[in-house]
Design a protein around this motif. Structure first.
Motif, mmCIF file in Angstrom:
data_model
loop_
_atom_site.group_PDB
_atom_site.id
_atom_site.type_symbol
_atom_site.label_atom_id
_atom_site.label_comp_id
_atom_site.label_asym_id
_atom_site.label_seq_id
_atom_site.Cartn_x
_atom_site.Cartn_y
_atom_site.Cartn_z
ATOM 1 N N VAL A 122 66.151 -57.497 82.051
ATOM 2 C CA VAL A 122 66.161 -56.643 80.862
ATOM 3 C C VAL A 122 64.829 -56.738 80.109
ATOM 4 C CG1 VAL A 122 67.118 -58.357 79.265
ATOM 5 C CG2 VAL A 122 67.585 -55.927 78.902
ATOM 6 N N GLY A 123 64.183 -57.899 80.167
ATOM 7 C CA GLY A 123 62.895 -58.056 79.500
ATOM 8 C C GLY A 123 61.834 -57.149 80.111
ATOM 9 N N THR A 124 61.803 -57.094 81.436
ATOM 10 C CA THR A 124 60.835 -56.237 82.126
ATOM 11 C C THR A 124 61.059 -54.773 81.762
ATOM 12 O OG1 THR A 124 60.689 -57.788 83.975
ATOM 13 C CG2 THR A 124 59.933 -55.531 84.367
ATOM 14 N N ARG A 125 62.326 -54.363 81.735
ATOM 15 C CA ARG A 125 62.628 -52.973 81.387
ATOM 16 C C ARG A 125 62.273 -52.669 79.935
ATOM 17 N NH1 ARG A 125 66.555 -53.877 85.363
ATOM 18 N NH2 ARG A 125 67.970 -54.989 83.972
ATOM 19 N N ALA A 126 62.422 -53.653 79.047
ATOM 20 C CA ALA A 126 62.045 -53.453 77.650
ATOM 21 C C ALA A 126 60.540 -53.279 77.518
ATOM 22 C CB ALA A 126 62.518 -54.635 76.803
ATOM 23 N N VAL A 127 59.768 -54.039 78.298
ATOM 24 C CA VAL A 127 58.301 -53.890 78.286
ATOM 25 C C VAL A 127 57.916 -52.497 78.772
ATOM 26 C CG1 VAL A 127 56.154 -54.672 79.351
ATOM 27 C CG2 VAL A 127 57.821 -56.344 78.539
ATOM 28 N N ILE A 128 58.546 -52.055 79.859
ATOM 29 C CA ILE A 128 58.251 -50.721 80.403
ATOM 30 C C ILE A 128 58.630 -49.636 79.389
ATOM 31 C CG2 ILE A 128 58.858 -49.056 82.194
ATOM 32 C CD1 ILE A 128 59.242 -51.438 84.096
ATOM 33 N N GLY A 129 59.798 -49.791 78.766
ATOM 34 C CA GLY A 129 60.233 -48.811 77.772
ATOM 35 C C GLY A 129 59.289 -48.747 76.589
ATOM 36 N N THR A 130 58.842 -49.907 76.119
ATOM 37 C CA THR A 130 57.896 -49.938 74.999
ATOM 38 C C THR A 130 56.585 -49.261 75.374
ATOM 39 O OG1 THR A 130 58.862 -52.027 74.236
ATOM 40 C CG2 THR A 130 56.690 -51.446 73.373
ATOM 41 N N GLY A 131 56.094 -49.558 76.572
ATOM 42 C CA GLY A 131 54.853 -48.936 77.029
ATOM 43 C C GLY A 131 54.980 -47.422 77.156
ATOM 44 N N CYS A 132 56.126 -46.959 77.649
ATOM 45 C CA CYS A 132 56.334 -45.510 77.799
ATOM 46 C C CYS A 132 56.374 -44.812 76.447
ATOM 47 C CB CYS A 132 57.625 -45.247 78.571
ATOM 48 S SG CYS A 132 57.534 -45.676 80.322
ATOM 49 N N ILE A 133 57.059 -45.422 75.469
ATOM 50 C CA ILE A 133 57.118 -44.815 74.140
ATOM 51 C C ILE A 133 55.738 -44.813 73.498
ATOM 52 C CG2 ILE A 133 57.993 -45.121 71.785
ATOM 53 C CD1 ILE A 133 60.625 -46.009 72.948
ATOM 54 N N PHE A 134 54.991 -45.916 73.646
ATOM 55 C CA PHE A 134 53.634 -45.971 73.100
ATOM 56 C C PHE A 134 52.767 -44.868 73.692
ATOM 57 C CE2 PHE A 134 49.219 -47.345 73.412
ATOM 58 C CZ PHE A 134 48.934 -47.677 72.090
ATOM 59 N N ALA A 135 52.799 -44.729 75.029
ATOM 60 C CA ALA A 135 51.993 -43.696 75.684
ATOM 61 C C ALA A 135 52.442 -42.299 75.262
ATOM 62 C CB ALA A 135 52.090 -43.850 77.206
ATOM 63 N N GLY A 136 53.746 -42.101 75.158
ATOM 64 C CA GLY A 136 54.254 -40.797 74.758
ATOM 65 C C GLY A 136 53.867 -40.428 73.338
#
Length: 253
Positions: A122-136
């Motif tokens: 879940v930690g890895t997915r949270a990092v990916i989700g945060t990065g995607c929102i930042f980029a978006g």
């Protein structure tokens, strides 16, 4: 330009104290900044932000490796206090930003370890989700698909303040009275609260981009890059923790 009565956001958007007006020099000309106090550049912001994130990551790693999770609560309170202070009284220097990153790194390390033990990955997915929102949000700001407005800013600030009060009330109710308000129990209300928090944190990214853009256009001192790095870090830490919680709720449901 969006306006607001909130001092933290007003400081962020108007750069209170960031740029000293030029005055007449001894010969009647304008006084120019010293060579060591050159104007801020995009490279300054990128490098300082990477430095702050490096400290944040190192602090999180050491917290897990050295088993310093018992420091998470004091670090959370210290980070919260420092974050509020810097939001109300901006400081263009490295120590506050790096100190904040160190404290929040402890919180992120312990939180990630805790949730990852319950729900592996879940930690890895949270990092990916945060990065995607930042980029978006960065793409949305750059293309002006979403604009920073006074109305939306007031909504985001009001929501953030309301959530802070609710979370503190939930903490007090749990510790003092042994009562669960249902804000963090993984139920429907908890999911809704995390969703609202993620939306507010995402909009705060736009405010940080707007502030960075105004620093660049104003010719402010390069030292203010540390404050931009602090603002981005504070928002991304909040966003990451809320995504981490939301993912844990959805897996449980």
């Amino acid at each position: 330009m969006p306006t607001t009565s909130n001092p933290a956001i007003r400081n962020l958007l108007t750069l209170d104290g960031a740029v000293a007006p030029a005055g007449p020099g001894p010969t009647g000309g304008a006084v120019r900044p010293a060579a060591t106090d050159r104007p801020i550049t995009l490279d300054d912001i990128v490098i300082k932000t990477l430095a702050v994130f490096g400290v944040l990551t190192a602090s999180a790693f050491l917290t897990v490796y050295l088993e310093l999770g018992f420091l998470a609560l004091p670090a959370l309170l210290a980070g919260l206090g420092l974050g509020i202070f810097l939001a109300l009284r901006p400081r263009p220097s490295a120590p506050p930003a790096l100190l904040y990153a160190t404290a929040q790194g402890v919180v992120l390390g312990e939180a990630t370890q805790f949730f990852d033990a319950l729900y592996p990955g879940v930690g890895t997915r949270a990092v990916i989700g945060t990065g995607c929102i930042f980029a978006g949000m960065l793409a949305a700001y750059h293309t002006r698909v979403v604009r920073v407005s006074a109305k939306a800013t007031r909504w985001a600030v009001g929501t953030a303040c309301g959530l802070l009060v609710l979370f503190l009330a939930d903490l007090v109710a749990s510790w003092v009275f042994g009562t669960d308000l249902g804000l963090r129990d993984g139920g429907g209300l908890a999911i809704a609260v995390s969703g609202v928090a993620i939306a507010a944190a995402s909009y705060f990214l736009l405010l940080e981009f707007e502030a960075a853009d105004r620093f660049l256009r104003s010719g402010a001192s390069h030292r203010w890059a540390w404050y931009v790095a602090f603002g981005l870090t504070m928002t991304l830490v909040w966003l990451y923790l809320e995504i981490l919680r939301l993912l844990s709720y959805l897996r449980w449901w």
